[in-house]
Write a protein that holds these residues in place. Structure first.
Motif, PDB file in Angstrom:
ATOM      1  N   ASP A  60     -10.210   4.565  13.412  1.00 50.29           N
ATOM      2  CA  ASP A  60     -10.703   5.198  14.680  1.00 50.29           C
ATOM      3  C   ASP A  60      -9.600   6.224  15.313  1.00 50.29           C
ATOM      4  O   ASP A  60      -9.310   6.639  16.231  1.00 50.29           O
ATOM      5  CB  ASP A  60     -10.653   4.183  15.779  1.00 50.29           C
ATOM      6  CG  ASP A  60     -11.567   4.914  16.929  1.00 50.29           C
ATOM      7  OD1 ASP A  60     -12.461   5.761  16.602  1.00 50.29           O
ATOM      8  OD2 ASP A  60     -11.361   4.456  18.056  1.00 50.29           O
ATOM      9  N   ARG A  61      -8.798   6.877  14.160  1.00 47.31           N
ATOM     10  CA  ARG A  61      -7.797   8.047  14.228  1.00 47.31           C
ATOM     11  C   ARG A  61      -7.572   8.836  13.028  1.00 47.31           C
ATOM     12  O   ARG A  61      -7.630   7.987  12.078  1.00 47.31           O
ATOM     13  CB  ARG A  61      -6.827   7.567  15.142  1.00 47.31           C
ATOM     14  CG  ARG A  61      -5.795   6.683  14.446  1.00 47.31           C
ATOM     15  CD  ARG A  61      -4.593   6.265  15.054  1.00 47.31           C
ATOM     16  NE  ARG A  61      -3.709   7.458  15.391  1.00 47.31           N
ATOM     17  CZ  ARG A  61      -2.650   7.319  16.233  1.00 47.31           C
ATOM     18  NH1 ARG A  61      -2.283   6.357  16.529  1.00 47.31           N
ATOM     19  NH2 ARG A  61      -1.948   8.496  16.302  1.00 47.31           N
ATOM     20  N   SER A  62      -6.988  10.010  13.379  1.00 47.51           N
ATOM     21  CA  SER A  62      -6.669  10.773  12.260  1.00 47.51           C
ATOM     22  C   SER A  62      -5.170  10.600  11.879  1.00 47.51           C
ATOM     23  O   SER A  62      -4.468  10.311  13.060  1.00 47.51           O
ATOM     24  CB  SER A  62      -6.950  12.232  12.255  1.00 47.51           C
ATOM     25  OG  SER A  62      -6.190  12.801  11.224  1.00 47.51           O
ATOM     26  N   ILE A  63      -4.684  10.641  10.828  1.00 47.61           N
ATOM     27  CA  ILE A  63      -3.064  10.333  10.571  1.00 47.61           C
ATOM     28  C   ILE A  63      -2.667  11.579  10.838  1.00 47.61           C
ATOM     29  O   ILE A  63      -1.159  11.747  10.764  1.00 47.61           O
ATOM     30  CB  ILE A  63      -2.661   9.748   9.271  1.00 47.61           C
ATOM     31  CG1 ILE A  63      -3.145  10.763   7.944  1.00 47.61           C
ATOM     32  CG2 ILE A  63      -3.400   8.468   9.005  1.00 47.61           C
ATOM     33  CD1 ILE A  63      -2.662  10.366   6.629  1.00 47.61           C
ATOM     34  N   ILE A  64      -3.254  12.988  10.630  1.00 48.20           N
ATOM     35  CA  ILE A  64      -2.675  14.272  10.543  1.00 48.20           C
ATOM     36  C   ILE A  64      -1.847  14.247  11.847  1.00 48.20           C
ATOM     37  O   ILE A  64      -2.500  13.952  13.203  1.00 48.20           O
ATOM     38  CB  ILE A  64      -3.831  15.198  10.814  1.00 48.20           C
ATOM     39  CG1 ILE A  64      -4.482  15.278   9.082  1.00 48.20           C
ATOM     40  CG2 ILE A  64      -3.025  16.656  10.906  1.00 48.20           C
ATOM     41  CD1 ILE A  64      -3.479  15.174   7.917  1.00 48.20           C
ATOM     42  N   PHE A  65      -0.372  14.778  12.104  1.00 51.46           N
ATOM     43  CA  PHE A  65       0.268  15.257  13.496  1.00 51.46           C
ATOM     44  C   PHE A  65       0.494  13.840  14.045  1.00 51.46           C
ATOM     45  O   PHE A  65       0.574  13.566  14.957  1.00 51.46           O
ATOM     46  CB  PHE A  65      -0.628  16.052  14.240  1.00 51.46           C
ATOM     47  CG  PHE A  65      -0.887  17.330  13.841  1.00 51.46           C
ATOM     48  CD1 PHE A  65       0.083  18.254  13.589  1.00 51.46           C
ATOM     49  CD2 PHE A  65      -2.141  17.827  13.738  1.00 51.46           C
ATOM     50  CE1 PHE A  65      -0.069  19.489  12.798  1.00 51.46           C
ATOM     51  CE2 PHE A  65      -2.435  19.080  13.146  1.00 51.46           C
ATOM     52  CZ  PHE A  65      -1.397  19.884  13.010  1.00 51.46           C
ATOM     53  N   THR A  66       0.808  12.554  13.116  1.00 49.85           N
ATOM     54  CA  THR A  66       1.400  11.463  13.570  1.00 49.85           C
ATOM     55  C   THR A  66       2.622  11.060  12.650  1.00 49.85           C
ATOM     56  O   THR A  66       2.817  11.767  11.688  1.00 49.85           O
ATOM     57  CB  THR A  66       0.419  10.267  13.417  1.00 49.85           C
ATOM     58  OG1 THR A  66       0.102  10.110  11.950  1.00 49.85           O
ATOM     59  CG2 THR A  66      -1.213  10.781  14.241  1.00 49.85           C
ATOM     60  N   TRP A  67       3.280  10.076  13.101  1.00 50.98           N
ATOM     61  CA  TRP A  67       4.500   9.541  12.474  1.00 50.98           C
ATOM     62  C   TRP A  67       3.727   9.129  10.813  1.00 50.98           C
ATOM     63  O   TRP A  67       4.534   9.213   9.957  1.00 50.98           O
ATOM     64  CB  TRP A  67       5.137   8.106  13.086  1.00 50.98           C
ATOM     65  CG  TRP A  67       6.111   7.685  12.550  1.00 50.98           C
ATOM     66  CD1 TRP A  67       7.286   8.167  12.547  1.00 50.98           C
ATOM     67  CD2 TRP A  67       6.156   6.413  12.050  1.00 50.98           C
ATOM     68  NE1 TRP A  67       8.224   7.287  12.148  1.00 50.98           N
ATOM     69  CE2 TRP A  67       7.580   6.071  11.713  1.00 50.98           C
ATOM     70  CE3 TRP A  67       5.240   5.458  11.943  1.00 50.98           C
ATOM     71  CZ2 TRP A  67       8.061   5.192  11.206  1.00 50.98           C
ATOM     72  CZ3 TRP A  67       6.014   3.998  11.350  1.00 50.98           C
ATOM     73  CH2 TRP A  67       7.279   3.832  11.103  1.00 50.98           C
ATOM     74  N   TYR A  68       2.713   8.738  10.785  1.00 52.86           N
ATOM     75  CA  TYR A  68       2.046   8.548   9.337  1.00 52.86           C
ATOM     76  C   TYR A  68       2.185   9.575   8.363  1.00 52.86           C
ATOM     77  O   TYR A  68       2.506   9.316   7.289  1.00 52.86           O
ATOM     78  CB  TYR A  68       0.856   7.688   9.515  1.00 52.86           C
ATOM     79  CG  TYR A  68       1.016   6.508  10.321  1.00 52.86           C
ATOM     80  CD1 TYR A  68       1.464   5.279   9.974  1.00 52.86           C
ATOM     81  CD2 TYR A  68       0.310   6.579  11.668  1.00 52.86           C
ATOM     82  CE1 TYR A  68       1.682   3.974  10.843  1.00 52.86           C
ATOM     83  CE2 TYR A  68       0.392   5.345  12.637  1.00 52.86           C
ATOM     84  CZ  TYR A  68       0.879   4.226  11.979  1.00 52.86           C
ATOM     85  OH  TYR A  68       1.185   3.020  12.773  1.00 52.86           O
ATOM     86  N   ALA A  69       1.754  10.503   9.013  1.00 55.27           N
ATOM     87  CA  ALA A  69       1.792  12.056   8.214  1.00 55.27           C
ATOM     88  C   ALA A  69       3.222  12.169   7.767  1.00 55.27           C
ATOM     89  O   ALA A  69       3.112  12.874   6.632  1.00 55.27           O
ATOM     90  CB  ALA A  69       1.099  13.041   9.065  1.00 55.27           C
ATOM     91  N   ALA A  70       4.193  12.094   8.624  1.00 52.62           N
ATOM     92  CA  ALA A  70       5.342  12.680   8.139  1.00 52.62           C
ATOM     93  C   ALA A  70       5.942  11.550   6.948  1.00 52.62           C
ATOM     94  O   ALA A  70       6.829  11.986   6.101  1.00 52.62           O
ATOM     95  CB  ALA A  70       6.394  12.297   9.266  1.00 52.62           C
ATOM     96  N   ILE A  71       5.528  10.338   6.908  1.00 49.19           N
ATOM     97  CA  ILE A  71       5.963   9.317   5.842  1.00 49.19           C
ATOM     98  C   ILE A  71       5.061   9.614   4.626  1.00 49.19           C
ATOM     99  O   ILE A  71       5.620   9.531   3.519  1.00 49.19           O
ATOM    100  CB  ILE A  71       5.308   7.779   6.236  1.00 49.19           C
ATOM    101  CG1 ILE A  71       6.356   7.383   7.475  1.00 49.19           C
ATOM    102  CG2 ILE A  71       5.542   6.847   4.839  1.00 49.19           C
ATOM    103  CD1 ILE A  71       5.782   6.101   7.925  1.00 49.19           C
TER     104      ILE A  71
END
Length: 230
Positions: A93-104
Motif C-alpha cells: 500500500d505504498r511505493s518504495i520510491i523516495f523512501t529509505w528502502y529505495a536508498a537500500i
C-alpha cells in the motif's frame, strides 16, 4: 564532539543524522549483497549453461554504468507505473520510491558486483579435488560447503563484504534519483554533502567529508590487511 559542533553553530542532529542513516543503509545493503552475491557466485561457479557469460556481464554492469543511469533504470523498474512498482503498491500500500528502502535498493545494486566478483574469485580458487574427496568419504553437499568450501573462501567473502559496505556508503547518483534527498528520511552522507556544498556550509561539508573518508579508509585498510595475511 558537541563542543566542536557548537563552536561552528552546528547541532549534533545536523551532523549525525545523515551519518547514522548512511551507516544503516550501508550495513543493510552489505548484508543483502553478501547473501545474494555469495549464493550467486557459488551457483555460477558450480554450473555451466548457455548465456552464462551474458548473465555474468549483467551482474558486473553496475561497475561501469554511470550511477544516474542505474538510478533511472531502477526508477523505471520500481516506479508506480511499472509492473513491479504496481505490485509493491498493491502489497504494501505504498511505493518504495523516495523512501529509505529505495536508498537500500540503490546501494545494494551498485555494491553487488564487488561482492559477486570477490566471492567468485574465492570459489574458483578452491581445489575441487578436496571437495570431491570429501563427497567420496560420505559428506553431503551441505557438509562440503559448510566445513570445507566456506572456510577456504572466508577471507574472500569478508573482503567482498567490506568493499560492498564501502561502496554502499559512498553511493550518490542512483540514490539521489530514486530515494531523493529528504532530511532525516533519505538524506545520506553523499547527498547531504552535495546539498550543503551548494548552500555554502563548508564547515559541515568538511566534517562529513572527513567522516566518510575515514570510514572508507578503515574499510580499505582492513581489506589490505586481510589480503596480506592470506
Amino acid at each position: 564532539m558537541d563542543s566542536l559542533l557548537n563552536r561552528f553553530d552546528i547541532t549534533a542532529s545536523d551532523f549525525f543524522t545523515p551519518v547514522g542513516l548512511s551507516l544503516q543503509v550501508a550495513i543493510i545493503a552489505m548484508i543483502i549483497v553478501f547473501i545474494l552475491g555469495t549464493a550467486t557466485a557459488y551457483f555460477m561457479n558450480k554450473h555451466d549453461f548457455p548465456g552464462k557469460i551474458v548473465l555474468e556481464t549483467l551482474f558486473l554492469l553496475p561497475i561501469v554504468l554511470p550511477p544516474t543511469v542505474i538510478g533511472f533504470i531502477l526508477l523505471m523498474m520500481f516506479g508506480s507505473s511499472s509492473f513491479i512498482g504496481t505490485m509493491i503498491d498493491w502489497i504494501f500500500d505504498r511505493s518504495i520510491i523516495f523512501t529509505w528502502y529505495a536508498a537500500i535498493l540503490a546501494s545494494s545494486v551498485v555494491a553487488f558486483p564487488l561482492m559477486y566478483q570477490a566471492a567468485k574469485v574465492g570459489f574458483a580458487g578452491v581445489d575441487k579435488e578436496v571437495q570431491e574427496q570429501a563427497q567420496v568419504d560420505g559428506a553431503t553437499n551441505f557438509q562440503v560447503f559448510y566445513k570445507i568450501t566456506l572456510p577456504l573462501v572466508a577471507t574472500a567473502l569478508i573482503s567482498g563484504g567490506i568493499l560492498s559496505f564501502a561502496r554502499a556508503i559512498g553511493e550518490f547518483g542512483a540514490t539521489l534519483m530514486i530515494a531523493g534527498n529528504i532530511p532525516g528520511r533519505t538524506q545520506t552522507l553523499p547527498t547531504a554533502i552535495y546539498v550543503e556544498m551548494q548552500s555554502g556550509n563548508y564547515t559541515l561539508v568538511w566534517l562529513w567529508v572527513a567522516s566518510i573518508v575515514l570510514i572508507s579508509f578503515i574499510m580499505l585498510f582492513l581489506v589490505r590487511v586481510m589480503a596480506k595475511k592470506s
